[in-house]
Scaffold this motif. Structure first.
Motif, short mmCIF file in Angstrom:
data_model
loop_
_atom_site.label_atom_id
_atom_site.label_comp_id
_atom_site.label_asym_id
_atom_site.label_seq_id
_atom_site.Cartn_x
_atom_site.Cartn_y
_atom_site.Cartn_z
N GLY A 11 0.82 -1.21 0.00
CA GLY A 11 0.00 0.00 0.00
C GLY A 11 0.85 1.26 0.00
O GLY A 11 0.55 2.22 -0.72
N SER A 25 -5.42 8.95 -4.82
CA SER A 25 -5.83 7.57 -4.56
C SER A 25 -7.35 7.46 -4.63
O SER A 25 -8.06 8.32 -4.13
CB SER A 25 -5.35 7.14 -3.18
N ALA A 27 -8.93 5.39 -2.96
CA ALA A 27 -9.34 4.86 -1.65
C ALA A 27 -10.12 5.91 -0.88
O ALA A 27 -9.89 7.11 -1.04
CB ALA A 27 -8.12 4.43 -0.87
N LEU A 33 -12.83 4.80 6.57
CA LEU A 33 -12.27 3.54 7.03
C LEU A 33 -12.55 3.32 8.51
O LEU A 33 -12.81 2.20 8.95
CB LEU A 33 -10.77 3.50 6.74
#
Length: 82
Positions: A11, A25, A27, A33
Motif C-alpha cells: 500500500g 488515490s 481509496a 475507514l
C-alpha cells in the motif's frame, strides 16, 4: 502478522507511485475507514450480549470468532471447518 506487514508495504509503495504520477488515490478517506471499523465492531455487539446474557464462555468467542471477523483469518492458519 507477516501478511499485514506485506499489505501495508505494498500500500505504501502504491501510494508513492500515485504521488509520483500526481494522481489521487481512489481509496476512501481515513474517516470512512474508521466508520467501516465501527461497523465491524458493532456487528459483534449483539452476539456478545447474547453470550453474556446466557452465561456462555466469552474468552474463546472473543479471541476466535470476534477477532477473526474483525481482523480476518490469518492466511497461514487453516479453518477449523475445512
Amino acid at each position: 502478522m507477516k501478511p499485514y506487514l506485506i499489505s501495508l508495504a505494498v500500500g505504501l509503495l502504491v501510494g508513492i507511485i500515485y504521488s509520483l504520477l500526481g494522481v489521487r488515490s481512489p481509496a476512501p478517506p481515513a474517516i470512512a475507514l474508521i466508520g467501516l471499523l465501527g461497523m465491524l465492531v458493532g456487528e459483534q455487539v449483539v452476539p456478545i450480549a447474547k453470550r453474556l446474557a446466557s452465561g456462555q464462555e466469552m474468552a474463546v468467542f472473543l479471541r476466535k470468532d470476534c477477532a477473526e471477523h474483525i481482523l480476518g483469518r490469518p492466511i497461514d492458519q487453516p479453518r477449523d471447518d475445512a
